[in-house]
Scaffold this motif. Structure first.
Motif, PDB file in Angstrom:
ATOM      1  N   ILE A  94       4.828  22.527 -20.193  1.00 51.88           N
ATOM      2  CA  ILE A  94       4.793  21.131 -20.684  1.00 51.88           C
ATOM      3  C   ILE A  94       3.222  20.902 -20.472  1.00 51.88           C
ATOM      4  O   ILE A  94       2.744  21.172 -19.419  1.00 51.88           O
ATOM      5  CB  ILE A  94       5.863  20.269 -19.926  1.00 51.88           C
ATOM      6  N   ILE A  95       2.509  20.330 -21.275  1.00 50.98           N
ATOM      7  CA  ILE A  95       1.080  20.129 -21.230  1.00 50.98           C
ATOM      8  C   ILE A  95       0.798  18.674 -21.591  1.00 50.98           C
ATOM      9  O   ILE A  95       1.177  18.157 -22.361  1.00 50.98           O
ATOM     10  CB  ILE A  95       0.435  21.414 -22.071  1.00 50.98           C
ATOM     11  N   SER A  96      -0.200  17.987 -20.629  1.00 48.99           N
ATOM     12  CA  SER A  96      -0.453  16.952 -20.994  1.00 48.99           C
ATOM     13  C   SER A  96      -2.036  16.886 -21.322  1.00 48.99           C
ATOM     14  O   SER A  96      -2.788  17.642 -20.791  1.00 48.99           O
ATOM     15  CB  SER A  96      -0.195  15.771 -19.775  1.00 48.99           C
ATOM     16  N   LEU A  97      -2.410  16.029 -22.182  1.00 48.91           N
ATOM     17  CA  LEU A  97      -3.845  16.199 -22.706  1.00 48.91           C
ATOM     18  C   LEU A  97      -4.500  14.685 -22.807  1.00 48.91           C
ATOM     19  O   LEU A  97      -3.803  13.941 -23.294  1.00 48.91           O
ATOM     20  CB  LEU A  97      -4.107  16.886 -24.103  1.00 48.91           C
ATOM     21  N   ASN A  98      -5.888  14.757 -22.774  1.00 54.61           N
ATOM     22  CA  ASN A  98      -6.634  13.396 -23.138  1.00 54.61           C
ATOM     23  C   ASN A  98      -6.941  13.621 -24.694  1.00 54.61           C
ATOM     24  O   ASN A  98      -7.259  14.564 -25.018  1.00 54.61           O
ATOM     25  CB  ASN A  98      -7.831  13.667 -22.448  1.00 54.61           C
ATOM     26  N   LEU A 124      -9.042  17.222 -28.019  1.00 58.59           N
ATOM     27  CA  LEU A 124      -7.945  17.134 -27.169  1.00 58.59           C
ATOM     28  C   LEU A 124      -8.701  18.089 -25.875  1.00 58.59           C
ATOM     29  O   LEU A 124      -9.033  19.137 -26.135  1.00 58.59           O
ATOM     30  CB  LEU A 124      -6.733  17.814 -27.597  1.00 58.59           C
ATOM     31  N   THR A 125      -8.147  17.528 -24.689  1.00 53.33           N
ATOM     32  CA  THR A 125      -8.775  18.316 -23.480  1.00 53.33           C
ATOM     33  C   THR A 125      -7.582  18.347 -22.499  1.00 53.33           C
ATOM     34  O   THR A 125      -6.950  17.030 -22.083  1.00 53.33           O
ATOM     35  CB  THR A 125      -9.978  17.616 -22.617  1.00 53.33           C
ATOM     36  N   LYS A 126      -7.477  19.269 -21.884  1.00 51.42           N
ATOM     37  CA  LYS A 126      -5.991  19.445 -20.963  1.00 51.42           C
ATOM     38  C   LYS A 126      -6.351  19.041 -19.720  1.00 51.42           C
ATOM     39  O   LYS A 126      -7.296  18.748 -19.048  1.00 51.42           O
ATOM     40  CB  LYS A 126      -5.945  20.775 -20.777  1.00 51.42           C
ATOM     41  N   ILE A 127      -5.194  17.929 -19.306  1.00 56.44           N
ATOM     42  CA  ILE A 127      -5.022  17.307 -18.186  1.00 56.44           C
ATOM     43  C   ILE A 127      -4.127  18.076 -17.110  1.00 56.44           C
ATOM     44  O   ILE A 127      -4.735  18.401 -15.890  1.00 56.44           O
ATOM     45  CB  ILE A 127      -4.522  16.073 -18.171  1.00 56.44           C
TER      46      ILE A 127
END
Length: 350
Positions: free
Chosen positions: A68-72, A80-83
Motif C-alpha cells: 500500500i503506497i501513499s504519494l504526493n 507523483l512522488t512517493k511518501i
C-alpha cells in the motif's frame, strides 16, 4: 472544461504504472500519460478531496503480501512522488477506501481473504492499525474454497465499514470507531444467495440504500441499510433474456443525482447496464449497451454526469459515452484512447 481521472493498470514492464487521463470535449481532446511508472500492478487508486494525496497498491502475491503506497500529487503538473509504503498484510490487494474524514485508509486483500486498516497523517504518511482475517467458503468450489475480500466501503457517516467477501458469500458490517487504536469491530454479516460472489458496492448519498454487485451471477442487489443492519429490497439481473456464456459483473456507480445506477458485466457479455429509480422508490432496468471494448472491469462518470468512461482490461482502451441526464441512457461516442490494461478510473476534482 477538462475532466481528469487517475487510471490504475496492470503492468508488464517498468515503463508502465499509474496514469492520468484528461478529457476536454470542447477541444476534442482525450489524452493519457504515465505519471508514476515502475510500480507493479497498481490496479486500484484513490485520492483525497484536495487531489494532492494519492493512495495506490501493488497487487502482488509474496511475503508479507502486496503493498500500500501513499504519494504526493503536484496539482499544477501531473506528477507523483512517493511518501510511504507499507505491506498490505495479505496477498493480492485489490481495493482501497478513504474514510469520509480522510484520516483512515482500508485495503482489501483478495487472495489473502483479509483486509487492513491504516491511519493517514497530515503529510500522507501511513501507519498500520489493524488487519482482520475472514474464514469460510461457499458453494462454488472453483472460486469460493476460501475467503476473498473484494471491497471495503465506508458508510457516508463513517460509522460503519462494509466488506464484501466473494469467497464466503457475505457482506460483513463492521463498526468503525475512529478513536480506538483498533477501530474495526464486527457488528454482523449479511448472507447473500449462495454462489453470488459479492464484489463491489456503493451507498446512496443518504446512506439508506446499498447497491451491491454479485459478480458470479451477474445480478444487482438493492439493499436497505438501517443502523448497521442490511435487508434486501430488490434484485435485478444484468443479463439479457436468453443470454448464454461467461459472466463477471464488476463495477457499480451512481449518477451524481442518485437517480440512475450503472453496472458493468465482463465475460462474454461486455455490457454496461442502466437501472433507473422510479417515483415509487423501486428500480427498473432502462438500458443495456455494449461497453465498446473487451472486459469492462471498471468505468466512471464525470462529476457533472454528462459522460461515462469505460475502461477495458483486455482491449487496452478507454471509451467515452455521452449520457442523457434525464433518462440516464448512454450513447457511445468516437472518443477513445489506448492504454495498457486499464482496470480502475478514479475521478479527480470531487
Amino acid at each position: 472544461m477538462t475532466y481528469s481521472f487517475l487510471v490504475g493498470t496492470y503492468t508488464d514492464d517498468a515503463s508502465q504504472g499509474l496514469n492520468q487521463l484528461d478529457f476536454t470535449p470542447s477541444e476534442n481532446k482525450l489524452e493519457i500519460r504515465t505519471i508514476f511508472p515502475g510500480i507493479q500492478g497498481p490496479s486500484f487508486v484513490v485520492a483525497n478531496s484536495a487531489g494532492d494525496k494519492v493512495f495506490t497498491l501493488e497487487e502482488i502475491d509474496n511475503v508479507p503480501g502486496g503493498n500500500i503506497i501513499s504519494l504526493n500529487r503536484s496539482t499544477d503538473k501531473p506528477t507523483l512522488t512517493k511518501i510511504s509504503e507499507l505491506p498490505s498484510f495479505g496477498d493480492h490487494p485489490c481495493y482501497l477506501a478513504l474514510s469520509p474524514n480522510e484520516k483512515f485508509l482500508t485495503a482489501a486483500n483478495y487472495s489473502g481473504g483479509n483486509f487492513s486498516v491504516y491511519k493517514v497523517d497530515e503529510k500522507g504518511d501511513l501507519s498500520h492499525l489493524q488487519s482482520i482475517q475472514h474464514e469460510g467458503s461457499s458453494v462454488n468450489k472453483g472460486r469460493q474454497s476460501a475467503p476473498h475480500v473484494h471491497s471495503t466501503v465506508f458508510s457516508p457517516d463513517g460509522k460503519y465499514l462494509l466488506v464484501a467477501d466473494l469467497g464466503t458469500d457475505e457482506v460483513y458490517v463492521y463498526n468503525f470507531d475512529a478513536n480506538s487504536p483498533e477501530p474495526v469491530t464486527l457488528n454482523n454479516a449479511y448472507k447473500v444467495t449462495p454462489g453470488d460472489g459479492p464484489r463491489h458496492l456503493v451507498f446512496s448519498a443518504d446512506g439508506k440504500e446499498i447497491m451491491l454487485v454479485q459478480e458470479m451471477t451477474a445480478a444487482l442487489e438493492i439493499l436497505r441499510f438501517d443502523s448497521g443492519k442490511i435487508s434486501q429490497k430488490q434484485r435485478i439481473s444484468l443479463l439479457s433474456e436468453g443470454f448464454e456464456g461467461a459472466v463477471g459483473a464488476a463495477e457499480v456507480r451512481l449518477s451524481p443525482d442518485g437517480k440512475h445506477i450503472y453496472v458493468s458485466n465482463r465475460g462474454d457479455a461486455n455490457t454496461i447496464s442502466v437501472i433507473s429509480k422510479k417515483v415509487s422508490g423501486e428500480y427498473e432496468f432502462t438500458q443495456q449497451i455494449s461497453s465498446g471494448g473487451i472486459m469492462p472491469r471498471n468505468f466512471n462518470l464525470t462529476s457533472d454526469g454528462k459522460y461515462l468512461l469505460a475502461a477495458h482490461q483486455a482491449s487496452d482502451d478507454i471509451v467515452v459515452f455521452e449520457r442523457d441526464e434525464e433518462t440516464g441512457m448512454l450513447t457511445q461516442t468516437d472518443w477513445k484512447v489506448s492504454v495498457h490494461s486499464p482496470v480502475y478510473l478514479f475521478r479527480l476534482g470531487d
